[in-house]
Design an enzyme around this catalytic site. Structure first.
Site, PDB file in Angstrom:
ATOM      1  N   HIS A 144       0.983  -1.371  -0.004  1.00 30.08           N
ATOM      2  CA  HIS A 144      -0.127  -0.060   0.062  1.00 30.08           C
ATOM      3  C   HIS A 144       0.987   1.261  -0.112  1.00 30.08           C
ATOM      4  O   HIS A 144       1.785   1.245   0.587  1.00 30.08           O
ATOM      5  CB  HIS A 144      -0.774  -0.112   1.263  1.00 30.08           C
ATOM      6  CG  HIS A 144      -2.007  -0.944   1.325  1.00 30.08           C
ATOM      7  ND1 HIS A 144      -2.975  -0.841   0.402  1.00 30.08           N
ATOM      8  CD2 HIS A 144      -2.055  -2.180   1.902  1.00 30.08           C
ATOM      9  CE1 HIS A 144      -3.850  -1.986   0.717  1.00 30.08           C
ATOM     10  NE2 HIS A 144      -3.222  -2.747   1.631  1.00 30.08           N
ATOM     11  N   CYS A 186      -0.693   1.773  -5.080  1.00 36.33           N
ATOM     12  CA  CYS A 186      -1.418   3.060  -5.273  1.00 36.33           C
ATOM     13  C   CYS A 186      -0.445   4.281  -5.475  1.00 36.33           C
ATOM     14  O   CYS A 186       0.703   4.412  -4.752  1.00 36.33           O
ATOM     15  CB  CYS A 186      -2.624   3.580  -4.149  1.00 36.33           C
ATOM     16  SG  CYS A 186      -3.583   2.021  -3.852  1.00 36.33           S
TER      17      CYS A 186
END
Lengths: 350, 587
Positions: A144, A186
């Site tokens: 992440h 991301c």
């Protein structure tokens, strides 16, 4: 403080004797997230691990950093197995994987120390990145992330500046020939925006303010099993790079990225990379090509043609030394090839 | 109690008047003025000012120094300029003077010959840091014989006495009758180079033409013998900027040839290829010799005695340079990578491997070749193919072996029968192949091919000294750049001491090289390199977190804000009042 890194490229570009071709390959594969619902990140890393092993990089040259809490997780319906596809044909966790940094050993500090080799004296060799000036290094990170950061184990963050500084230290100490930085999180493209060392090629899965998405779920496993960017990379590698002798280039790989399929905008950073991408083989980073030198091939003495050589031959026989093994086999008379070399060198007693 | 008399709030009187009539605010006229507190008298003002000042004194004289000391990073004062001088080659003019002693037993006037040879050498030498110096051996009649004896045994190293190390000894010997050319010969056991001059020279030894001919031949011979070493050292020093020199293109200088295919006097060696082949220099190497067999035979091999008689002598000769540890293993039913397919060749009546296949021959997934101990590993593999793929040949290699740069070597062995045990006699040629490959991997010069081991090892010593000098200097340079580029990392005192040791040893290396004590230079260079690496890879110098300025504000503001605001406002107010008072007094 922020201006200094801008000046560093000038210092880092001092002439160093780098070989024209790389001599070894290393891979650093980092899975930065833990917990069951981040199954897909582990599957990403293990898929890349399997790919580089298939293409020839030995375990001693792969540093695998995982939280490793998926395969034996109580929620895993298939204990001891990790799959990256709903068809479950390939068990990534298998029986031949070597995880170097497990569980809570995967920290930002461990990662930076690994890259810069500032480790404790008693760190085992398998946990060190022992690359040199001729090594091509592949760094793959997944987890992440956000704008210029990457979350490690849900507890700390790795900043884009830190990675850039670590890579610069690697360059200073000649610890890589070329580096491919691949990241699947991301807003991944922001992580490579701060590099300033030469010979770095970077690719990321999504740009600023964009999320990277997972590819598909497995209903039995219960979570998503692979991310889109990694999925399409793997698909290309499995189809077009079947073995080490493949001539597919990095340009082909990057051209195969389709934002419509990946559902995000993958990016490539090539300004620091000196070579043209259409000349860079995929196996330069993902595989391990060993140049070999066949004994007796590079004869540096012409044999038997020039008259001067024949004269020397007489002299040589007189002195009892005999010619080099290999192309001048005839000179050695009744001695075996290896013997005559050693006799010349004065090592072997009669 | 509100100060505003028009608010509709019951005015709180003292307790006795509890029954208050509701008051109509419009009819109330404020009769009492606001009661002001009594004006501050001077001692109170002074006390207030002192209290404020005392807070500020504590902040300035105790707080700020404490904060400064506890948040500053200890950075040892490294000698940056000196380190940079070494890295850029300004601190030392590296020199490799090679001393060659000349014994001319039968020629008259050797001094003039020597002079012309020296001239020829100096003219042809593009790289002045590596030069050959000639010296006539002592020709006292009584001692001449002793010199000859000594040079035959090859003990010209100066260890106990303070004589300089002699790189080689040149002997001028009359050649065969009837030969019109000069030639040279090398001895496998010593550092002697025999120059066999043609008898025509002997006829008129003093004529200028024949002297010139002989001297140019001698010069070319010497150049050829030391050329590979010179090229390596040129490359090492030239590409790193340690000493100012020009990289030398191959030049042809004279018409006399020595029978080699390339330009006379220069070794036809591809230096970049050699550099990418040789293993990096470390004081300790580990050699793993493995036998991989595709079936269950041979059961074992007589490796211990084999090593002792055929391999250990070489390692003993190499011991001044590095120490070696060896271990061996056998793996049964080991197959090479599945992507490699041997092809049956009708002419050779054998299976052959293509060169491309050799790159992926080693099955690194299955074969246990990882060495996890101390020292750099060099692997040698003997592979015995299965009977269904025998004999397995590499077409272009007479010894059926190949070398993997910076890693090790592989020899494919096809035993004529299927012996259960490989005995020492069978292993002998394999050991010799591995010896060749080891010397290749370590970087010993291989040209000219008849170069004896002693000269090769001397060359290797000099080469490695150059390499260590360069690597230690460049590490110092990297460390200097790093400390300047990352001002937020700590530099402990151990780094400073390592750097000082490195600088001392670098200076020693340079001085020893100038004098010609190459072994001492190598030892000092080793220490310099190790200490430089230790200094650079200091484990506490990790610049882990980069704090942007916003983070610093976010950390300090909640701590200092609530404390700082009253102090600052108090100071501002005190200042204003003081100015007002001064004005009042002044007016």
């Amino acid at each position: 403080m922020k201006l200094l890194p801008l000046l560093l490229p000038l210092l880092g570009l001092l002439p160093t004797p780098t070989p024209a071709q790389h001599t070894s390959n290393w891979a650093v594969l980092v899975g930065t997230s833990r917990f069951w619902f981040n199954y897909r990140h582990l599957a990403n890393v293990l898929s890349l691990y399997r790919t580089v092993k298939r293409l020839g990089i030995p375990d001693s040259n792969i540093i695998l950093m995982l939280s490793d809490d998926i395969a034996c997780n109580p929620r895993n319906l298939f204990p001891g197995s990790v799959y990256n596809n709903v068809d479950r044909l390939l068990d990534l966790y298998g029986d031949n994987i070597e995880v170097d940094y497990r569980g809570y050993e995967v920290t930002v500090e461990a990662f930076i120390r690994l890259l810069t080799d500032r480790v404790d004296e008693d760190t085992p060799r398998s946990k060190r990145l022992l690359s040199d000036a001729g090594s091509n290094v592949l760094v793959y990170m997944t987890g992440h992330g956000g704008n210029e950061f990457l979350k490690f184990q849900d507890a700390e963050e790795l900043g884009a500046w830190d990675v850039a500084d670590a890579v610069e230290q690697m360059w200073e100490k000649k610890r890589y020939h070329e580096l491919l930085f691949m990241i699947d999180t991301c807003q991944a493209n922001t992580m490579y925006g701060r590099f300033y060392s030469p010979n770095v090629l970077a690719t990321g899965s999504s740009k600023l303010d964009e999320s990277s998405l997972s590819h598909h779920n497995d209903a039995d496993v219960g979570v998503a099993v692979i991310d889109r960017f990694t999925y399409y990379n793997l698909e290309y590698l499995e189809r077009n790079v079947p073995n080490i002798s493949s001539k597919a280039t990095m340009k082909d790989l990057f051209d195969s990225y389709d934002p419509k399929k990946i559902h995000s905008t993958p990016g490539v950073r090539t300004d620091l990379f000196r070579r043209d991408l259409s000349e860079v083989l995929i196996t330069d980073f993902f595989g391990s090509v060993q140049r070999v030198e066949v004994d007796g091939e590079d004869d540096d003495v012409e044999c038997g043609n020039s008259s001067e050589f024949n004269e020397r031959e007489e002299v040589r026989e007189k002195v009892e030394g005999v010619g080099r093994v290999g192309g001048c086999g005839g000179l050695c008379g009744d001695l075996g090839g290896g013997e005559c070399v050693l006799r010349v060198w004065g090592v072997m007693a009669d | 109690m509100s100060l505003n008399p028009t608010e509709k709030e019951p005015l709180l009187q003292d307790e006795s008047t509890h029954d208050v009539e509701p008051v109509d605010p419009a009819k109330v006229i404020v009769t009492t003025a606001q009661k002001q507190p009594p004006p501050e008298d001077l001692p109170s003002i002074k006390r207030r000012i002192n209290v404020l000042l005392s807070f500020w004194v504590v902040v300035i004289f105790l707080g700020i120094p404490l904060w400064w000391v506890t948040t500053s990073i200890y950075r040892a004062p490294l000698p940056i300029t000196e380190m940079q001088n070494w890295a850029e080659g300004r601190a030392c003019r590296v020199e490799f003077p090679l001393l060659v002693e000349v014994e001319s037993l039968t020629l008259p006037e050797p001094e003039s010959l020597l002079k012309s040879v020296q001239h020829a050498l100096d003219d042809a030498n593009d790289f002045s840091a590596h030069h050959i110096r000639l010296r006539l051996a002592k020709t006292n009649n009584g001692k001449e014989k002793d010199e000859k004896e000594k040079s035959k045994k090859g003990t010209n190293k100066s260890t106990e006495d303070s004589r300089e190390e002699v790189a080689a000894t040149l002997r001028l010997i009359p050649g065969e009758k009837g030969s019109t050319k000069h030639s040279y010969a090398l001895h496998p056991w010593s550092r002697t180079i025999d120059i066999l001059y043609s008898p025509t020279h002997k006829l008129n030894p003093s004529s200028a033409a024949s002297v010139a001919n002989l001297s140019s031949f001698i010069a070319l011979t010497l150049q050829e013998i030391f050329s590979e070493e010179q090229q390596m050292i040129t490359h090492l020093l030239g590409t790193s900027g340690v000493s100012p020199s020009t990289t030398t293109p191959l030049t042809t200088t004279s018409t006399a040839t020595n029978g080699s295919g390339g330009p006379p006097g220069k070794a036809p060696v591809d230096i970049t290829r050699k550099i990418s082949r040789i293993v990096r220099y470390v004081p300790k190497y580990h050699i793993t010799i493995s036998l991989f067999t595709a079936t269950g035979v041979p059961r074992s091999w007589d490796i211990v005695s084999s090593l002792e008689s055929h391999f250990q002598p070489l390692l003993a000769a190499l011991s001044p340079l590095s120490t070696f540890t060896i271990d061996t293993q056998i793996q049964y039913y080991a197959s090479f990578s599945p992507s490699v397919q041997p092809v049956w060749n009708e002419d050779l009546k054998a299976f052959t491997l293509a060169k491309e296949d050799l790159s992926s021959f080693i099955n690194s997934a299955e074969w246990p070749l990882t060495f996890l101990g101390e020292g750099t590993a060099i692997n040698f593999i003997v592979y015995i193919p299965s009977p269904s793929q025998s004999p397995l040949l590499i077409p272009s290699s007479p010894t059926n072996s190949f070398l993997i740069p910076q890693w090790g070597g592989v020899a494919i062995f096809n035993p004529p029968t299927q012996p259960p045990v490989l005995d020492q006699k069978t292993l002998k040629p394999l050991m010799h192949t591995f010896s060749t490959q080891l010397l290749s991997l370590l970087g010993a010069p291989s040209y000219p091919p008849s170069l004896p081991l002693s000269l090769r090892l001397d060359s290797l010593t000099r080469q490695r000294s150059a390499e260590l000098l360069v690597s230690a200097s460049s590490t110092l340079g990297s460390l200097a750049r790093l400390t300047k580029a990352l001002p937020s990392i700590a530099i402990p005192a151990t780094v400073l001491s390592s750097v000082q040791t490195t600088l001392q040893n670098l200076q020693t290396t340079c001085d020893e090289l100038k004098v010609g004590n190459f072994n001492a230079a190598l030892r000092a260079g080793r220490i310099a390199s190790e200490e430089a690496e230790k200094a650079f890879f200091e484990r506490t110098m990790v610049s882990q977190v980069y704090f942007p300025e916003e983070h610093k504000v976010a950390v300090y503001l909640p701590l200092l804000g609530p404390v700082g605001v009253p102090l600052v406002m108090g100071a501002v107010r005190g200042w204003r009042e003081w100015r007002a008072r001064k004005k009042a007094l002044g007016v």
